[in-house]
Design a protein around this motif. Structure first.
Motif, PDB file in Angstrom:
ATOM      1  N   MET A   1      -4.723  -2.224   5.221  1.00  0.00           N
ATOM      2  CA  MET A   1      -4.669  -1.261   4.125  1.00  0.00           C
ATOM      3  C   MET A   1      -5.208   0.090   4.574  1.00  0.00           C
ATOM      4  SD  MET A   1      -6.810   0.444   1.846  1.00  0.00           S
ATOM      5  CE  MET A   1      -8.310  -0.502   2.006  1.00  0.00           C
TER       6      MET A   1
ATOM      7  N   SER B   1       0.840  -1.207   0.000  1.00  0.00           N
ATOM      8  CA  SER B   1       0.000   0.000   0.000  1.00  0.00           C
ATOM      9  C   SER B   1       0.866   1.245   0.000  1.00  0.00           C
ATOM     10  CB  SER B   1      -0.946   0.000   1.202  1.00  0.00           C
ATOM     11  OG  SER B   1      -1.878  -1.050   1.111  1.00  0.00           O
TER      12      SER B   1
ATOM     13  N   VAL C   1      -2.793  -5.687  -3.104  1.00  0.00           N
ATOM     14  CA  VAL C   1      -3.647  -4.505  -3.136  1.00  0.00           C
ATOM     15  C   VAL C   1      -3.382  -3.732  -4.425  1.00  0.00           C
ATOM     16  CG1 VAL C   1      -1.999  -3.105  -1.802  1.00  0.00           C
ATOM     17  CG2 VAL C   1      -4.422  -2.491  -1.807  1.00  0.00           C
TER      18      VAL C   1
ATOM     19  N   TRP D   1      -3.798   3.907   4.215  1.00  0.00           N
ATOM     20  CA  TRP D   1      -4.623   4.883   3.485  1.00  0.00           C
ATOM     21  C   TRP D   1      -4.889   6.113   4.348  1.00  0.00           C
ATOM     22  CZ3 TRP D   1      -6.623   6.040  -1.181  1.00  0.00           C
ATOM     23  CH2 TRP D   1      -7.691   6.930  -1.228  1.00  0.00           C
TER      24      TRP D   1
END
Length: 113
Positions: free
Chosen positions: A75, A38, A105, A79
């Motif tokens: 994730m 990520s 991802v 984020w």
């Protein structure tokens, strides 16, 4: 209206600008974990947005694919540390098989210029 392609290749462009909108190809990252991938993928999003003349504060929509929905919280931690908290985009997250089993991802981003 013109179309500008960034890092165009025989199969796809990494970004396409049409009008005042930039569309990024799906970005996957390097690393063994969802956290590492990520971070790496979102760094690529930053780089491509900059190449297009914009930044993450102008993201309109992000679609996220996870190879395993059990990694959703992992994730999301990356984020939430990355996204502009004053300009969060519309977002959807789904589970699906990615291009290779190594990918965990993928981020698909559309942004304004």
């Amino acid at each position: 209206m013109t179309i500008k392609r960034i890092e165009a290749g025989p199969r796809m462009s990494q970004a396409v600008i049409h009008g005042n909108t930039v569309y990024l190809a799906g970005q996957v990252g390097e690393g063994a974990t969802v956290t590492e991938q990520s971070r790496s993928a979102l760094a690529e999003v930053d780089r491509l947005l900059a190449a297009a003349g914009t930044d993450k504060s102008k993201i309109l929509q992000t679609i996220i694919y996870l190879s395993d929905m059990s990694t959703f919280a992992e994730m999301n931690a990356v984020w939430e540390a990355w996204v502009d908290p004053n300009n969060t985009p519309a977002r959807a997250t789904s589970q699906g098989a990615l291009a290779t089993p190594d990918y965990k991802v993928e981020f698909i981003v559309t942004a304004a210029l």
